[in-house]
Every structure is written in C-alpha cells, then in structure tokens.
Design an enzyme around this catalytic site. Sequence first.
Site, PDB file in Angstrom:
ATOM      1  N   SER A 305       0.865  -1.183   0.000  1.00  8.58           N
ATOM      2  CA  SER A 305       0.000   0.000   0.000  1.00  8.58           C
ATOM      3  C   SER A 305       0.894   1.222   0.000  1.00  8.58           C
ATOM      4  CB  SER A 305      -0.863   0.032   1.256  1.00  8.58           C
ATOM      5  OG  SER A 305      -0.142   0.565   2.354  1.00  8.58           O
ATOM      6  N   ASP A 306       0.337   2.390  -0.271  1.00  7.83           N
ATOM      7  CA  ASP A 306       1.093   3.605  -0.026  1.00  7.83           C
ATOM      8  C   ASP A 306       0.804   4.046   1.417  1.00  7.83           C
ATOM      9  OD1 ASP A 306       2.755   5.783  -0.236  1.00  7.83           O
ATOM     10  OD2 ASP A 306       1.879   6.566  -2.070  1.00  7.83           O
ATOM     11  N   TRP A 307       1.435   5.115   1.818  1.00  4.97           N
ATOM     12  CA  TRP A 307       1.474   5.620   3.190  1.00  4.97           C
ATOM     13  C   TRP A 307       0.073   5.755   3.810  1.00  4.97           C
ATOM     14  CZ3 TRP A 307       5.655   6.708   6.276  1.00  4.97           C
ATOM     15  CH2 TRP A 307       5.441   7.525   7.386  1.00  4.97           C
TER      16      TRP A 307
END
Length: 747
Positions: A305-307
């Site tokens: 996932s991203d942040w």
Amino acid sequence: MRRLFFITLMSLTTLAMYAQLNNASPVDQKVEALLSKMTPEEKVGQMTQISVEAFLKTTNGKLNEPHEFDMPKLEEAIRKYKVGSVLNVGGNAQTLEAWRKRIETIQKLALEERLKIPVLYGIDAIRGNNYTLNAVLFPQQIAQAASFNPLMVQKAAEVAAYETRASFIPWNFSPVLDLGRQPVWPRIWETYGEDPYLITEMGKAAIQGYHGVGSAIDKYHVAACLKHYMGYSMPLSGHDRTPAWIPERELREYFLPQFAAAVKAGAKTVMVNSAEINGVPVHADKHILTDILKGELQFDGFVVSDWQDIQYLFQRHRVAKDNREAVMMAVNAGIDMSMVPTDFTFCEALVELVKEGKVSMTRIDDAVRRILKVKYEVGLFDSPLGKARDYPLFNSPAHNKLNYEVASECVTLLKNNNNILPLSSGKKILVTGPSANTMRSLNGGWSRNWQGDNSDETEKEKNTILEAIRYVFGPANVEYSEGADFSKLVNIRDVMNKAAKSDVVVLCIGETSYTETPGNIEDLTISSSQIELAKALSATGKPVVFVLTEGRPRVISAIEPYSSAVIHSYLLGNEGGNVIADVLAGKINPSGKLPYTYPRHTNSLLTYYHKHTETLKFDEAAGFNPQWEFGYGLSYTSFRYSNLKLDRNTLTDDSSLNISVDVTNAGKVAGKESVLLFISDEVASVTPEVKRLRAFDKIELQPGQTKTVSFTIDKDRLSFINKELQRTTEPGEFTVAVGGLKASFKY
Ligand code: BGC
C-alpha cells in the site's frame, strides 16, 4: 472411518503439494517450507510495514539527531508483532555508518526470532540514495526523461542501487511510472513525462539498472517498486491525492502499458495509487489490483500500500466504517503489505479477520508467499546485512562524474535568439532570481528529507548556479543580486543597478522544493514576484537568459517574450549548477528535449497526443497552442533530416516495417540529437490522437557527419484499445513523421 478419510485426504493433499513443489523453483520450495511453519500472527507480521520513526527516540516531540532507537519499541515491533518490513528515514538523512548500524540492529532482533526471517527495509532512493548523506543525487526523473537516453537512465539507476545497497537497504520505492500529463500535479517531476512509450522505455531501463542482470538481485542491486499503480497522476483538480475520473479504456490506453512492460521486465514489487478513480479508492479496487495486475499481467511479486492508505479508506475516503473494515477491503482487494505506518492496528485487525474467516487463509498465504519470495530474491536470507568494504565507490569521483554526464543530457534549450548562447568569455554577467543561489531549486523534493527543504545545508559542498557561473566565467565577470524570492521582490534597486552595468542577465526562476500535498498550487502561472522581476529587467534593454528550475512547467507566457534565451533545467540534481554554467559557456551542447508539453495558458493543458477536435483547425480560439510542444529542444548546432525511407508500403500481420532517415549535423559543433518517430493513425474506430511517439533513438554527430537511423515497427506498435477494451490494430492508412519529414503506409 472419519479418521481414515481424514488421513487419506491429508496424504492426497501432501502428495499434491509435493508434485507441485517438485516443479517449483528452489526459491519457491524454500518459501513453501517456511510458510508451512508460520502461525497466523507471523504471517500477518510479514504483511506489516512500519515507518522507522515509530521506534526512534524523541526529545520534546522531535527526533533525536543523530537518530537513536527506542529499543523497547523496536523490540515490540519485531518480537510481539513480527513486523516484516520497515521503511523511511524518519526526518533527515543519516550517515552511511548510521544506516548500517540501524539495519544491523533491526536484523539482529529479527534473526533472534523463531523463524529467523530478515526484515525487508524499503526506502525512497528515487534518483540516488537521498536519505543517506553524501549519496549522489542525480537529476529527478522528469529531467532524466528529457535525455531520451535509456542507457543514461539505466546507469544512474545502477549507481543509485549500489549506493542504496551500501546502506544495507535492498528495496527501492522507484521508479514512478505515473503518466505525467497533468502539469498542476505536484509530483509531475517524479514522472518520466506525458508519453506512455517514453515512460515505458525509461521505466524498463531503470528496472534493469536497479535489478542488474539475472533473476537474483546481488549485493550491488535492489528490488524496484513500480508506483503508483495506477491513475494517480491525473487528479481532476491537479491536487495530490484527490479524485480522478478515468474510464477503463483510457486507463488501458495511457496508464497501464508502462506497468505491464515493467512487470514483464521482472519488477518484484508494486505500490498502489493513494487516490480514487471513478469513485473507488484504488486500495479497495479488486479489479485493478487483482484482476488486472495479478491476473492479466501475471504479476507474481507483492503489492504494497502507499502511506497510511488502508487507514485512509475509513479516515478520508469513507468507503469503510472503521479500521477493520478497511483492512478487510484492502487485503481482499489484493494488497499484500500495508504501509501502516506507525501503529499495529493493521496486524491486530487482520489476525481477527482471519480468525473470523472474513479474510481467507488462502489470501494471506498468497500475500506472504509473494513477500517471502522477494526476501529470498534480494538475498536477505543469505546475507541480511552487507559488508561495508564491498562499497568503496559510494559517492566516488566516478559516480559524481556520471551524475554530471547524465545531467548534461537532460538540460533542454528552448529558445536561443540570434544564437546569444553560448556566451562568449569576458562578458559581464548579472546572475539573479530566486533559484540562482539555492540547491533546493536544483534538487526538489525527496532530497535528504521529504520536502527537500534542507539541501542548502546538506549540499553546501555542491555548486549552486551562481557559484558554478562564478567558477566558469571568473568571479570578476559575475555580479549577483537576488532580485526576488518566490513571493516578493528583493532590493530591486540593486538588481537594476547591476543589470545596467552588465552585458547579459541570467535570470534563474521557477520553484522551490516540494512534493505531494504540500506542493499543491492554485495557479500554474509562475509567481508574480518573478514576473515582475523579469519585466523590470527587460526594461534595461539587456539580453535576459531565463534558466527555469522547476518541478512542473509553470506558465511563463507573460514574460517569455522578454527573454533572449531559455534553458530548461527541470530539477537537475547536485551537478545542476555546474551543468548550467557549462551550457552557458558552450562546454556542453544541450541535447535534452521536452518530456511534456509546456503550456502557454493555464486552461489549455493539452498533451501532444491530443485529438483532432482540440487542434487550432477546429478549436480556432483556444486549440492546441502550447508554449513548447513535447519533444521540443534546440542545440548549438543544427540537424538536417533527409531520405526518409520505408522499406514497404504495406505492413502485414507477419511482416515488420523498417523506417530509416538520415540525420546530418549541419552546424559547426558536435552535438547529440534525439530522433523521435511519430505515427498517426489516420482513421480509427476510437478517435485517433493527432500522433503518437512510437520509437526514438539518440545519436551523436560531429560537424558535417551524417548517420542513418533505423526503426522497426510492427503492427503491435500501432495498436490502441478499442471500445471493447481490447488492444487492436485496425487496417487503414498511417502517417510517419520524423524531423519534419513525412511518409505514409498502409496496414
Ligand atoms: C509516497 C510514496 C512513497 C511513500 C514512502 C508516500 O507518501 O506517495 O511515493 O514511496 O510515501 O515514503
């Protein structure tokens, strides 16, 4: 009876597993053996990625510098939660030695665990290992794209990989394969520009540089991470992490091909688009993550996932009511690892969801298998650390020389009235403008820290544009006055006095550093202080050379007429000052070409591959009329194109077309030329673009020299996504355009 049935079933399953395993690669066999020993908690731990600041000591809420581990917190992560991955620097760049100690401490704990699974550390070494002090900072991706030289991109990536591995980090969140066609977006400079084919070629080159040759990744290379899959780069508003509307046909036509090619080139990890497309956050989009990426493209690496994006499914996007629902959605959609980033809510929720059967063990096993495989492939199990003595070339003269060479190929000359450039020696030069004497405008974001706002301190050994011009032209010939910062004029009387005494003014304008949401803007026009400064300078009658240092093409149409020459330097990195000075002096002959269309007006943000209805022919008042088009770039010499030849008039399914053209250096100095081949599909069932880049090559020519450049085109190169979402090439007429020459053929 029931027992017998159970035993038979068990042996059948084991047999099936064995049969499968016998065909499996040695790495797959190791992965299966390890997976079979893991508890649900250990598996979920592998799927968890925590940002290092969660375990760093702070004083009054600020991280201690140099960083120190808060050991009980780190131990909690590894021992209690079995965390499999760590990311980020936590604030500011650290020394090479500090990084090595950091990784050693983490791995030591991980190896004390029952299964001894090393932690996979990931970092944004997006054009050099920027979170390690003194690592080489190459030009940002947008500048590298302007080189139109994949070999240079590959070499820069090789050095970035080497210097990242020197910090004992085996995983790089790079390259960005987003389509850079929305110039307002604050991350356009992290892309390879607006063209899918250019992005594809540069992306493949970067991966080759990161991975090296062969399927295993050795101690000098890192696993690449393609990001941000997909459609992140075209928010309607231009603001980061806001909604995009992209029909699937367009996704497949412009946004997907570069990811597909990179997966084919062996990419091992993919990071997901933080935003939503068509109302669905991509972190919850099973169609995009599982059906297309893992199904159609057969991606067998893992998806991170991203942040904080799983938490954002409920905190921001509101498609989930709480964290548990968000985790369930994301993992079931196909996310394999969560960049949580600073707590253990992901692990806790996922363990519960598995127990309740809301996320199946099959899905968990699939995710963990993918993650473990990458850990084996980057060599973590064989050597979870590294050996300091293996990396003598970190920040070496050779690496810095390559940086200069790469930057030399990126810089793009957009205007040169009366050949005012190169400047003859002995000229009195006034250097002015907000970006003249700062490393921030050369390096941009992701430079020693996220927003790149301390690179004047960290890079003080490197030359700003002013320092390099003083060095090249001699301090006695160079005056400086700031003139303006990015928001107001500064001592305008001083700049006007100095301009009056000079022969030429070098005006450095553009942007300071930024990335992501802090870089959002409301107006693409360059700031008014810079417009005022340029206008004031033009009143002196002295020739003004603009040097543009900017992450996105800020509209300069109000002042462009006051310039005699324009050098576009994008974000050239640590050698940028030297390269710009050498371009001004004629030591470098510029050969970059624009990787995006430079807009003239804020409401006409068209790409070069716009449709016919968007041309001035049909939209007479406001059709395609940019400041400079994609592919534009001048040289100190001139190139003549002749003899455009096609080896056949008709392309068939089982033949290919050879297109050749002669390019002559008709000027007096040596130069490099990127030869760009555009093809137009004259009539198609989906409105064709006016043209598309289908091939390119970069050559070097001595004065008077001619080279023949050849391209081979097959029918797939001409294909497009039709209304049924299928890739197709329709029979009909095509036009080839290269260097102002045209020819036709049929398919
Ligand atoms: C960015 C990613 C980056 C990640 C980890 C996010 O905010 O969107 O590009 O890789 O942070 O630092």
